[in-house]
Design a protein around this motif. Structure first.
Motif, PDB file in Angstrom:
ATOM      1  N   TYR A 428     -12.866 -51.890 -45.023  1.00  0.00           N
ATOM      2  CA  TYR A 428     -13.744 -50.807 -45.493  1.00  0.00           C
ATOM      3  C   TYR A 428     -15.107 -51.357 -45.867  1.00  0.00           C
ATOM      4  N   THR A 499     -14.818 -48.190 -52.290  1.00  0.00           N
ATOM      5  CA  THR A 499     -15.049 -48.459 -50.882  1.00  0.00           C
ATOM      6  C   THR A 499     -15.723 -47.284 -50.199  1.00  0.00           C
ATOM      7  N   ARG A 502     -13.889 -46.360 -43.687  1.00  0.00           N
ATOM      8  CA  ARG A 502     -13.116 -47.395 -43.014  1.00  0.00           C
ATOM      9  C   ARG A 502     -13.852 -47.859 -41.754  1.00  0.00           C
TER      10      ARG A 502
END
Length: 866
Positions: A428, A499, A502
């Motif tokens: 990520y 994060t 992805r």
């Protein structure tokens, strides 16, 4: 009898004789390889009928193997073949898929349903009608050749056998046959054996047939061991194979090998605990390995073949072909068969024939298919539970995520991230900049890898440092922390990082091309691709220089700081026009994905100016590496591969025996990797000394560094591998292997302090550098205070096994020395900076030795020299 009838009878007789000539040898071969099977489809040719000789009578070229598998796919609706890529020598890598015709009609559905086993986020698919996937991988070491012959027999058996039992196997399984994991190495060995095979065959172990010349057929085109490449995936064969592997995620993978001629047969389970990876569930080792072993034992018992288990070979390193599947919810198994290394060879039990080695591998391979089908649901459930437990184990880990980044070298960061994605690891973007473990990770230059993910066990293998082991003897490496190999700042986070999205693929690299300059261009040396860019510039005749002191230049984008090692390209000093130079700069920038800056003045904002005496003109490397018997072919191949693939720089590979005839004036750089150089007599050594004194750069690794010191080519001192003055204690004979093995340095990682102001340290932004060590070459720091470029720290141990005695010797020893000799120098590495094509973090040390060796002048040499 009239003439018409006579001609018909003669034609019939000729046909019958021809049939007999073709079929009777095949019947004999089938009786040897398949003594219990009689119901073969006559429409499917045996390998003998197709090749024109019996399997085991000679080595089969790879192209003929592929042709036979293609013929099976053409003739049978049970088989299909695909090309998954090409080797360096452009041989096709093929997979033959064998299953029941009805399964062939729904292969994509089978694949998609099977992949659901590896995704805990999805509902488990029904297992009742799901085929088990079996992957048979042959001949990863090119000169372990029996198994590729087996691939043809196995394919024939599964396609042509019409027995109900085999039909059931095909209905309940999909079998993948990879006939040669190393086609280039196989053909190198095949040609050698066929060229020297006698008629009658010679069984004498001393015969040339059984003794390949250096480097032999074990490695691939670059002489690498592909059986160690499943984790680092440095090579095209491995990259192609890994992509296919993750496309299917087989339940059982067999890795076929050969071992010493005086051995018998080995199959797993391996040595409990000490040869097993702690991250893998015990159900793999105590359950599946033991379960399948019963089938393998039964198959060999029926033949009367001797075998052993639970010894010698390990299951620790994830990069083996038989261990990587254990990290993917499958079960990987090594088969090792005693090698005839030719048609037949004498051993301790009599004479070992090629056909006998083939028959053993054939029996265990077919037993694997049987075992997989009869335990189909057990294997499928294991894979499902494996990925579920990965999530659980990752959640329990004290480290919730690993963050890694690189602020100066975008190429190295990109290559590492691409590796993680190739292994299907979840990565990520870092949403906001953070500081962890004393390191600053910047948004846009760092990524986060959570541990709570299906690939947790591989994540832990790549990032975690290991210092605790069940045993002190290692078949191979004891650590493989790739985050250290890439020298990437990283840290374990105790809580989940914030994060971003992805990362599934990386964006195409694009650099803004510099404006044309009439004065100079600048190139930062910190990026991994800078070395390749420099060589391409030199190859095109561009005059290049490097700076020894920092400066800040005024560029079109504003002031930019440059550190020592930066490349300067003065426009007025070139032999080509400014317009032609600009075209070269544009081409190099695009091809090597590096960023040049243009400047209009030599007057710097800070630091030295572009006409400073601290800027030195570089020579284009003209490099030579010595090869031949006694020299480590892996390390030669690593140098060759690195220069070929990363720099596109040629290097002459010359055998030791030709050294006396060489015109050394042609070369300004010579590389000696570890090995034995005793064949170079005093005359040759003196020639090498004179060449160095006249301005040459000699680069040595490990034992070659010891040799150079002992021959007086370089100054230095070697620490003895053992303390011979200490009292010798008695040790029981039975404890010899663990005692002696514990004294070796079997692949571990250490920290060195690097002088980043030295030309060999140019481009590094941190003095602390991880290095890989797998030898007992230990050098003392130089008497000249400027000559020890890299030194092991006081407490250098980072990961892997090392004995206390060896650690004491390694601590504070020299990792990289420079010994000035006349106008030249010897650069001595205590280690191998190019290990397995993986160590991007230390490759730059070797690049620096290649490009900057000629401009190294050590201060105080005359005062402090020994």
């Amino acid at each position: 009898m009239n003439s018409t009838l006579r001609k018909s009878a003669q034609a019939l007789l000729s046909t019958l004789l021809l049939w007999a000539l073709l079929v009777l040898p095949s019947v004999a071969q089938n009786s040897y390889y398949f003594p219990k099977t009689k119901n073969f489809d006559p429409a499917i040719p045996t390998p003998e009928q197709f090749l024109g000789y019996g399997i085991g009578e000679r080595q089969t070229r790879y192209d003929r193997v592929v042709a036979y598998l293609q013929e099976l796919a053409r003739l049978s609706d049970k088989a299909s073949i695909e090309i998954i890529g090409y080797t360096y020598e452009h041989r096709p890598q093929v997979i033959l898929t064998i299953t029941a015709p009805q399964n062939h009609g729904r292969l994509e559905q089978i694949r998609q349903e099977h992949l659901q086993l590896a995704d805990p986020a999805k509902a488990a698919p029904a297992l009742a009608n799901m085929p088990v996937l079996v992957h048979l991988g042959y001949n990863v070491h090119g000169n372990e050749s029996s198994s590729t012959e087996v691939s043809m027999l196995t394919a024939y058996y599964l396609v042509a056998n019409r027995d109900p039992e085999t039909q059931r196997y095909l209905q309940e399984s999909v079998v993948f046959i990879d006939p040669a994991l190393n086609p280039d190495g196989r053909d190198r060995h095949t040609n050698w054996v066929n060229m020297h095979q006698g008629n009658p065959a010679v069984s004498d172990p001393a015969d040339r047939e059984h003794n390949e010349v250096w480097p032999g057929g074990r490695g691939n085109h670059y002489w690498f061991d592909l059986n160690r490449d499943w984790l680092p995936i440095a090579h095209v064969e491995s990259q192609n194979r890994l992509e296919f592997y993750h496309k299917w995620l087989p339940n059982v993978v067999i890795d076929f090998h050969e071992m010493g001629t005086n051995s018998t047969y080995y199959f797993e389970p391996s040595k409990p605990y000490s040869s097993e990876n702690r991250l893998i569930p015990r159900s793999t080792y105590d359950g599946l390995n033991v379960l399948l072993a019963k089938y393998h034992a039964e198959a060999l018992d029926e033949l009367g073949s001797l075998y052993f288990t639970k010894e010698q070979y390990d299951n620790i390193y994830p990069g083996y072909g038989s261990t990587y599947p254990d990290f993917q919810g499958g079960v990987g198994i090594t088969f090792e068969q005693a090698s005839s290394r030719g048609n037949k060879q004498e051993n301790s039990l009599g004479v070992l024939t090629f056909a006998f080695t083939i028959r053993n591998h054939l029996a265990t391979g077919l037993a694997t298919v049987k075992a997989s089908v009869e335990n189909r649901e057990t294997l499928l459930k294991h894979q499902r539970e494996f990925y579920q437990s990965a999530i659980t184990d990752g959640r329990k880990n004290g480290v919730r995520a690993y963050v890694y980044g690189e602020n100066y070298d975008a190429t190295r960061l990109r290559k590492f991230t691409e590796l993680l994605l190739a292994h299907r690891i979840e990565v990520y973007e870092l949403e906001k900049s953070i500081t962890a473990d004393g390191k600053k990770f910047e948004k846009g230059k760092a990524y986060v890898v959570p541990t709570e993910q299906p690939q947790y066990r591989l994540v832990e293998s790549i990032f975690a440092k290991t210092k605790e082991f069940d045993d002190s003897v290692f078949y191979d490496a004891s650590t493989w922390t790739l985050a250290l190999a890439y020298n990437l700042p990283h840290a374990g986070l105790k809580s989940k990082a914030t994060t971003g999205k992805r990362v599934t693929e990386l964006a195409t690299v694009s650099h803004t091309l510099p404006a044309q300059s009439r004065y100079a261009y600048l190139l930062d040396w910190a990026d991994y691709n800078a070395a390749g860019a420099l060589y391409l510039l030199q190859e095109k005749g561009v005059v290049t220089q490097t700076v020894f002191k920092p400066f800040t230049a005024n560029t079109p984008d504003g002031p930019k700081a440059y550190q020592p090692g930066a490349i300067t390209i003065p426009v007025a000093s070139q032999k080509i026009s400014a317009d032609s130079l600009y075209k070269v700069i544009q081409e190099v920038a695009e091809k090597k994905q590096v960023r040049f800056a243009s400047v209009k003045t030599g007057l710097s904002v800070q630091g030295i100016d572009l006409g400073s005496n601290n800027i030195h003109t570089l020579k284009k490397p003209e490099a030579l590496i010595l090869t031949g018997q006694g020299i480590t072919s892996y390390e030669v191949g690593e140098v060759w591969f690195l220069l070929d693939q990363q720099l596109h720089m040629p290097i002459s590979k010359v055998d030791l025996s030709a050294f006396a005839r060489l015109n050394l004036a042609r070369y300004n750089t010579i590389v000696l990797v570890s090995g034995a150089y005793n064949s170079l007599d005093k005359t040759a050594v003196d020639r090498l000394k004179r060449w160095v004194a006249d301005g040459g750069t000699l680069i040595t690794f490990k034992s070659a560094s010891e040799w150079a010191i002992k021959q007086g080519i370089a100054q230095g001192k070697i620490v003895p591998a053992r303390d011979t003055a200490s009292k010798v204690a008695r040790i029981d004979f039975a404890n010899a292997a663990p005692t002696e093995g514990a004294q070796s340095v079997g692949g571990s990682i250490y920290e060195v302090d690097l002088d980043t102001s030295h030309p060999l340290g140019f481009g590094f932004t941190n003095r602390k550098l991880p290095v890989y060590r797998n030898s007992t070459t230990i050098l003392t720091p130089a008497k000249n205070p400027y000559s020890t470029v890299a030194q092991y720290t006081k407490d250098p141990w980072l990961s892997g096994y090392v004995s206390k005695g060896n650690l004491r010797k390694i601590s504070n020893s020299a990792a990289l020395l420079v010994s000035d000799q006349g106008q030249g120098r010897v650069i001595l590495f205590a280690d191998n900076p190019n290990f397995r094509g993986t160590w991007y973090g230390t490759n730059k040390l070797f690049f620096n030795a290649i490009f900057f060796g000629s401009v190294i002048r050590t201060p105080g040499t005359g005062i402090a020299a020994e």
